[in-house]
Motif scaffolding. Structure first.
Motif, short mmCIF file in Angstrom:
data_model
loop_
_atom_site.label_atom_id
_atom_site.label_comp_id
_atom_site.label_asym_id
_atom_site.label_seq_id
_atom_site.Cartn_x
_atom_site.Cartn_y
_atom_site.Cartn_z
N GLY A 159 0.84 -1.19 0.00
CA GLY A 159 0.00 0.00 0.00
C GLY A 159 0.87 1.23 0.00
N ALA A 160 0.26 2.37 -0.33
CA ALA A 160 1.01 3.62 -0.42
C ALA A 160 1.54 4.04 0.95
N SER A 188 -0.72 4.50 4.27
CA SER A 188 -1.98 3.79 4.08
C SER A 188 -2.37 2.95 5.31
N LYS A 243 -0.21 0.44 6.83
CA LYS A 243 0.42 -0.89 6.89
C LYS A 243 1.14 -1.14 8.22
N ASP A 285 -5.40 0.75 1.21
CA ASP A 285 -5.43 2.11 0.68
C ASP A 285 -6.23 2.95 1.66
N ALA A 286 -5.63 4.01 2.15
CA ALA A 286 -6.27 4.90 3.12
C ALA A 286 -6.95 4.13 4.26
N TYR A 289 -2.87 -3.49 -7.30
CA TYR A 289 -2.09 -2.46 -6.63
C TYR A 289 -1.43 -1.54 -7.66
N THR A 343 -3.51 7.00 -9.53
CA THR A 343 -3.01 8.15 -8.79
C THR A 343 -2.08 8.95 -9.69
#
Ligand SMILES: Nc1ncnc2c1ncn2[C@@H]1O[C@H](COP(=O)(O)OP(=O)(O)OP(=O)(O)O)[C@@H](O)[C@H]1O
Ligand SMILES: [Mg+2]
Lengths: 245, 205
Positions: free
Chosen positions: A35-36, A39, A41, A204-205, A221, A228
């Motif tokens: 994940g970004a 996010s 993790k 994500d978020a 992913y 984005t």
């Protein structure tokens, strides 16, 4: 394998919602989390051994919650952090690994035997009496892993264990993680690490947006990241518009 | 500062000499007795004999000269100041004895650190502190506190080196004031992370 269960888990720091509606049962041998940045993790990983107590829902490892059974859960779950420097406690390599067994109740000889066995497995035997802070970054991360594995945990949670390493050391750590008999939950930005995993979760978020075999999850992913990327491009274009008009 | 290997504490020199194998508690008591004895020596020539004895101990432990010297290096600022003061106040005779006493005491302490693993030292300390358990002191906790304190020396030295290099990379010179904030912030963050990893490793259980 153990069962790590998330039941409607949510977490917030003040007003900021970091995790939301997480419902998962992790029973596979190798589970990846991607994940970004930001996010959630690390927060998710930390709830597994009680370093973070979620503000909503509950997390259990084989039915035990870190809140109520902290000691048992920490015995079961080993945690490898990103920065190897802050995981070293004792001055020399062997002492640092032995430190993990300080309260195990094992005899000195048995501790020494286990320490030398794990150092051998990590290829650090020659460094047993070496000052730990003088090891290379890769060796330090191997040491951190050794210090976790010597406790024989059932689960190894690793939060970006290869991020600070060069390619060769990153591959080495990845190869070790992939072949551990233990259940491994690995947070990472290194997608090649996950190719052999059984299951990959995309955050994500603070929400799970994909959860499947690595091929499919990583495809989703990548698609998410491309979206984005498009957003950014549109924004730049918009900003540039008035100049043309 | 960039070379953390000169960190004075926690530097164990592996070996199998008699000194290495002696129990830590014996060495700590020996150190105590030795320092007291050295402090009581009145004449410089007696001190010279003691110095020869300490040198022999270093040789017996097979500590290379270079390593022994690195242990005494930090004294190079202190000794001239003490010597000057003593010569002015009490004459060169006292100056030699006082400086000799300091150097020998530090050398003896260094010998114990060089030949004793920190773990052994902590175990000895825990044993010595055991009676305090009755008044609510946890000897293992104190030993852990000491271990993490020793660990922080190279950790903070590394942070200082990195911050200094970052300044250099941006073409800025050395400045204590500019160094302060980033070093403190990063040290606190490192301390936090160290605490987390201690908790994860069951240090508190
Ligand atoms: N102790 C904290 N106090 C307040 N906010 C925090 C704290 N820890 C994390 N956050 C915030 O929570 C969000 C999620 O953080 P988290 O570390 O879980 O993300 P991550 O997915 O691990 O990101 P990265 O890939 O950068 O490591 C971020 O917005 C972060 O700023
Ligand atoms: Mg993170």
């Amino acid at each position: 394998m153990s069962e790590i269960r998330f039941e409607s888990v949510g977490h917030r720091y003040g007003d900021r919602i970091v995790l939301q509606d997480i419902d998962l049962a992790l029973t596979e041998g190798k589970v990846g989390v991607v994940g970004a940045n930001g996010s959630g993790k690390s927060t998710l990983a930390r709830t597994i051994n009680g370093l973070v107590t979620p503000t909503a829902g509950r997390v259990t490892v084989d039915g035990l919650s870190p809140a109520g059974h902290g000691r048992e859960v920490r015995r079961k779950v080993g945690f490898v952090f990103t920065d190897p420097d802050t995981q070293i406690v004792m001055p020399t390599v062997a002492e640092d690994v032995a430190f993990s067994l300080r309260r195990s109740g094992l005899g000195k000889a048995e501790i020494a035997r286990r320490v030398s066995e794990i150092l051998c497995r990590m290829g650090l035997s020659d460094y047993a009496d070496h000052p730990a802070h003088l090891l290379s970054g890769g060796q330090k991360q191997l040491l951190a892993l050794a210090a976790v594995l010597v406790r024989e945990p059932a689960v190894v949670v690793a939060d970006e264990p290869t991020t600070l390493l060069d390619l060769r050391n990153a591959r080495r750590i990845a190869a070790i993680l992939a072949t551990l008999p233990q259940q491994v939950i690995a947070v990472t930005h290194d997608l090649t690490l996950l190719e052999t995993f059984d299951r990959v979760i995309v955050l994500d978020a603070g929400r799970v947006v994909a959860d499947s075999a690595p091929g499919e999850a990583l495809r989703q992913y990548r698609a998410l990241c491309d979206d984005t990327g498009d957003d950014t491009r549109e924004n730049t274009y918009d900003a540039a518009e008035p100049a043309h008009g | 500062m960039a070379d953390a290997s000169h960190a004075p504490a926690g530097l164990y020199w592996p070996g199998s000499s008699v000194l290495h194998r002696l129990p830590a508690a014996v060495k700590l008591l020996g150190l105590l007795a030795g320092v007291i004895a050295i402090a009581l020596i009145p004449r410089w020539w007696q001190l010279a004999i003691a110095a020869a004895g300490v040198a022999l101990l270093f040789a017996a432990a097979r500590i290379p000269l270079r390593v022994a010297w690195s242990q005494l290096r930090p004294l190079r600022y202190l000794i001239p100041v003490v010597a000057a003061l003593q010569i002015y106040l009490a004459g060169w005779h006292t100056a030699v004895t006082v400086c000799g006493t300091i150097v020998l005491a530090v050398a003896l302490a260094a010998l114990v650190t060089l030949t004793t693993r920190v773990t052994a030292m902590l175990d000895a300390l825990s044993a010595v502190l055991r009676p305090l358990r009755r008044v609510g002191v946890d000897p293992d906790r104190i030993a852990l506190l000491l271990a993490t304190t020793i660990r922080c020396i190279p950790l903070v030295a590394g942070i200082v080196a990195e911050v200094t290099e970052a300044r250099k990379a941006r073409g800025l010179g050395f400045s204590i004031r500019a160094l302060g904030a980033p070093v403190v912030i990063r040290s606190l963050r490192a301390a936090d992370a160290l605490g987390e990893s201690l908790a994860a490793r069951g240090a508190d259980d």
